[in-house]
Design a protein around this motif. Structure first.
Motif, PDB file in Angstrom:
ATOM      1  N   PRO A 121       2.967  15.779  18.638  1.00  0.00           N
ATOM      2  CA  PRO A 121       4.413  15.534  18.684  1.00  0.00           C
ATOM      3  C   PRO A 121       4.889  15.123  20.079  1.00  0.00           C
ATOM      4  CG  PRO A 121       3.977  17.887  18.686  1.00  0.00           C
ATOM      5  CD  PRO A 121       2.649  17.219  18.493  1.00  0.00           C
ATOM      6  N   VAL A 122       6.100  14.497  20.115  1.00  0.00           N
ATOM      7  CA  VAL A 122       6.592  13.969  21.389  1.00  0.00           C
ATOM      8  C   VAL A 122       8.114  13.843  21.357  1.00  0.00           C
ATOM      9  CG1 VAL A 122       6.511  11.526  20.751  1.00  0.00           C
ATOM     10  CG2 VAL A 122       6.092  12.187  23.133  1.00  0.00           C
ATOM     11  N   TYR A 123       8.714  13.806  22.537  1.00  0.00           N
ATOM     12  CA  TYR A 123      10.148  13.577  22.714  1.00  0.00           C
ATOM     13  C   TYR A 123      10.585  12.351  21.904  1.00  0.00           C
ATOM     14  CZ  TYR A 123      14.291  11.929  25.317  1.00  0.00           C
ATOM     15  OH  TYR A 123      15.525  11.445  25.683  1.00  0.00           O
ATOM     16  N   PRO A 124      11.701  12.437  21.187  1.00  0.00           N
ATOM     17  CA  PRO A 124      12.089  11.352  20.271  1.00  0.00           C
ATOM     18  C   PRO A 124      12.727  10.147  20.934  1.00  0.00           C
ATOM     19  CG  PRO A 124      13.679  13.142  20.142  1.00  0.00           C
ATOM     20  CD  PRO A 124      12.563  13.631  21.019  1.00  0.00           C
ATOM     21  N   GLY A 125      12.863  10.128  22.250  1.00  0.00           N
ATOM     22  CA  GLY A 125      13.548   9.027  22.907  1.00  0.00           C
ATOM     23  C   GLY A 125      12.732   7.762  23.083  1.00  0.00           C
ATOM     24  N   TYR A 126      11.430   7.826  22.827  1.00  0.00           N
ATOM     25  CA  TYR A 126      10.586   6.647  23.023  1.00  0.00           C
ATOM     26  C   TYR A 126      10.571   5.723  21.800  1.00  0.00           C
ATOM     27  CZ  TYR A 126       8.692   9.851  26.558  1.00  0.00           C
ATOM     28  OH  TYR A 126       8.547  10.762  27.582  1.00  0.00           O
ATOM     29  N   GLU A 127      10.358   6.303  20.636  1.00  0.00           N
ATOM     30  CA  GLU A 127      10.142   5.498  19.428  1.00  0.00           C
ATOM     31  C   GLU A 127      11.253   4.473  19.159  1.00  0.00           C
ATOM     32  OE1 GLU A 127      10.228   6.131  14.649  1.00  0.00           O
ATOM     33  OE2 GLU A 127       9.007   7.572  15.761  1.00  0.00           O
ATOM     34  N   PRO A 128      12.537   4.855  19.212  1.00  0.00           N
ATOM     35  CA  PRO A 128      13.573   3.861  18.892  1.00  0.00           C
ATOM     36  C   PRO A 128      13.548   2.652  19.818  1.00  0.00           C
ATOM     37  CG  PRO A 128      14.485   6.083  18.868  1.00  0.00           C
ATOM     38  CD  PRO A 128      13.123   6.181  19.459  1.00  0.00           C
ATOM     39  N   ILE A 129      13.299   2.870  21.107  1.00  0.00           N
ATOM     40  CA  ILE A 129      13.284   1.746  22.044  1.00  0.00           C
ATOM     41  C   ILE A 129      12.073   0.855  21.775  1.00  0.00           C
ATOM     42  CG2 ILE A 129      13.372   1.068  24.463  1.00  0.00           C
ATOM     43  CD1 ILE A 129      14.358   3.918  25.082  1.00  0.00           C
ATOM     44  N   ILE A 130      10.943   1.482  21.493  1.00  0.00           N
ATOM     45  CA  ILE A 130       9.738   0.717  21.155  1.00  0.00           C
ATOM     46  C   ILE A 130      10.011  -0.181  19.957  1.00  0.00           C
ATOM     47  CG2 ILE A 130       7.375   0.915  20.274  1.00  0.00           C
ATOM     48  CD1 ILE A 130       7.197   3.570  21.915  1.00  0.00           C
ATOM     49  N   LYS A 131      10.649   0.376  18.938  1.00  0.00           N
ATOM     50  CA  LYS A 131      10.938  -0.399  17.727  1.00  0.00           C
ATOM     51  C   LYS A 131      11.970  -1.489  17.996  1.00  0.00           C
ATOM     52  CE  LYS A 131       9.667   3.017  14.235  1.00  0.00           C
ATOM     53  NZ  LYS A 131      10.159   3.894  13.125  1.00  0.00           N
ATOM     54  N   LEU A 132      12.955  -1.208  18.834  1.00  0.00           N
ATOM     55  CA  LEU A 132      13.946  -2.227  19.180  1.00  0.00           C
ATOM     56  C   LEU A 132      13.295  -3.412  19.888  1.00  0.00           C
ATOM     57  CD1 LEU A 132      16.993  -0.071  20.373  1.00  0.00           C
ATOM     58  CD2 LEU A 132      16.881  -1.522  18.331  1.00  0.00           C
ATOM     59  N   CYS A 133      12.174  -3.167  20.552  1.00  0.00           N
ATOM     60  CA  CYS A 133      11.429  -4.233  21.216  1.00  0.00           C
ATOM     61  C   CYS A 133      10.518  -4.987  20.246  1.00  0.00           C
ATOM     62  CB  CYS A 133      10.589  -3.660  22.358  1.00  0.00           C
ATOM     63  SG  CYS A 133      11.558  -2.983  23.727  1.00  0.00           S
ATOM     64  N   GLY A 134      10.485  -4.563  18.988  1.00  0.00           N
ATOM     65  CA  GLY A 134       9.612  -5.195  18.011  1.00  0.00           C
ATOM     66  C   GLY A 134       8.182  -4.708  18.069  1.00  0.00           C
ATOM     67  N   ALA A 135       7.947  -3.672  18.848  1.00  0.00           N
ATOM     68  CA  ALA A 135       6.602  -3.106  18.981  1.00  0.00           C
ATOM     69  C   ALA A 135       6.430  -1.953  17.997  1.00  0.00           C
ATOM     70  CB  ALA A 135       6.360  -2.641  20.409  1.00  0.00           C
ATOM     71  N   ARG A 136       5.216  -1.421  17.924  1.00  0.00           N
ATOM     72  CA  ARG A 136       4.913  -0.358  16.956  1.00  0.00           C
ATOM     73  C   ARG A 136       4.440   0.898  17.675  1.00  0.00           C
ATOM     74  NH1 ARG A 136       0.921   1.708  13.162  1.00  0.00           N
ATOM     75  NH2 ARG A 136      -0.809   0.679  14.234  1.00  0.00           N
ATOM     76  N   PRO A 137       5.126   2.029  17.450  1.00  0.00           N
ATOM     77  CA  PRO A 137       4.633   3.293  18.014  1.00  0.00           C
ATOM     78  C   PRO A 137       3.437   3.795  17.226  1.00  0.00           C
ATOM     79  CG  PRO A 137       6.621   3.672  16.719  1.00  0.00           C
ATOM     80  CD  PRO A 137       6.389   2.188  16.710  1.00  0.00           C
TER      81      PRO A 137
END
Length: 384
Positions: A121-137
């Motif tokens: 598990p990890v802090y939830p602040g990374y995934e949304p920005i990654i997805k907004l960049c079109g990348a995949r967590p």
């Protein structure tokens, strides 16, 4: 007009931490152990520096990267504390909190179709920005390794699409850190690979049992180190972050930062200058209190027969749900309704956080004692 909203934005959600906190915030007589915010006030001398900055009209735009005096102090701070070496002229950017530093880093290095490896598990602040960049967590499962994302685990998830690996340590939500040996092994794994490392070291001043070690000291050319003053100096509302990277990287990140916020708050920068110089050891006293609280909470949780990894730093426990509970959101909601204690459901920290809850010990001993008394009573009520 909603149908015209960016689909990537529509598909992300508000942080599970905030969502749950907002849901239960109006509960009468509730004790909240949810937020990762120090319960100490900002040091008086730092506040005075902020007031002085206003009185002396430090209220205009600064250099996009921040006042050179502050960048110089930041360079000296991380050199003294962690043996990191960065040129204040072109390798440091002062940001509007560490969150902005994460945002502008991802927007600089990511593009459609690439992958980012995160510990789960990890802090939830990374995934949304990654997805907004079109990348995949891509979540690397650390649960069977006491939440430690080591080189062996990372290697299992690297593909030809991997662009970045996120190393947040000490970790939110687990409090687990990484040792020099573990980070050296990660550096060895990545030395010949074209993969960035984002080292989120916002809790670096709150490492309890060993000295914090930064991978930026041994893998500088690939690493973006992110730090800030929110946790170390109890300055969450001042919004000051610090980004360190080679100039070949920062020259591009600075462009995104410029068009995002122009510069961090000038008044906050002057307060930060005081924090990093006269207040270089302000975190020591706070850390001592957190260590005492950690020992107390750990003893109480283990007495309740709860399964938990003792944190190396930060101010969180990530606690496995006891039987018969299986759903972390339902557990947390029931705990609020029956005993008036709020914790964060583990599901807020990626799907790999399900089956756990996060307890913050950034609260006074009186608050922690009463909250844990209520938690113990709740568990006794539901013993099978």
């Amino acid at each position: 007009m909603e149908h015209l909203i960016n689909s990537k934005v529509k598909n992300i959600e508000i942080s599970g931490i905030r969502k749950f906190f907002n849901m239960v915030a109006g509960t009468k007589d509730m004790i909240s152990l949810t937020l990762g915010q120090p319960d100490f006030p900002t040091p008086e001398h730092v506040k005075e520096a902020g007031k002085k900055a206003i009185d002396e009209n430090f209220t205009t735009y600064t250099h996009n990267a921040g006042y050179i005096e502050l960048r110089t102090a930041a360079a000296q701070f991380v050199q003294t504390k962690y043996d990191l070496s960065y040129n204040p002229n072109d390798e440091i950017i002062i940001t509007s909190g560490a969150s902005e530093a994460i945002d502008i880093t991802f927007r600089t290095i990511l593009e459609e179709g690439v992958e980012v490896i995160l510990p789960g598990p990890v802090y939830p602040g990374y995934e949304p920005i990654i997805k907004l960049c079109g990348a995949r967590p891509v979540y690397a499962d650390t649960r069977e390794n006491n939440f430690r994302m080591t080189a062996d685990i990372i290697n299992n998830y690297i593909t030809d699409k991997t662009r970045c690996i996120v190393l947040p340590y000490p970790s939110n939500p687990t409090g687990v850190s990484l040792t020099k040996e573990e980070l050296s092994a990660i550096a060895e794994l990545l030395k010949d690979k074209e993969i960035f490392v984002l080292a989120d070291e916002i809790y670096s001043e709150l490492v309890f049992d060993h000295k914090h070690f930064s991978i930026g000291t041994i893998l500088k050319e690939k690493t973006i180190v992110i730090n800030g003053l929110s946790k170390s100096h109890s300055m969450t509302g001042w919004r000051i972050g610090m980004l360190f990277a080679p100039s070949s990287i920062t020259e591009h990140i600075l462009k995104v930062h410029q068009y995002n916020v122009s510069c961090a708050s000038s008044v906050s920068q002057m307060a930060a200058l005081e924090a990093l110089t006269a207040g270089i050891n302000d975190a020591v006293e706070m850390k001592q209190s957190y260590m005492e609280r950690r020992e107390y909470v750990f003893e109480r949780l283990t007495t309740m027969d709860l399964s938990v990894v003792k944190p190396d730093g930060a101010f969180y426990f990530f606690v496995k749900l006891p039987e018969p509970f299986t759903n972390s959101f339902d557990f947390a909601l029931q705990l609020v309704r029956e005993r008036g204690v709020a914790v964060v459901p583990g599901s807020a920290f990626s799907p790999l956080g399900e089956g756990y809850i996060r307890i913050s010990f950034a609260y006074s001993m009186d608050v922690l004692t009463e909250a844990l008394n209520r938690l113990e009573a709740f568990l006794k009520d539901h013993q099978s």
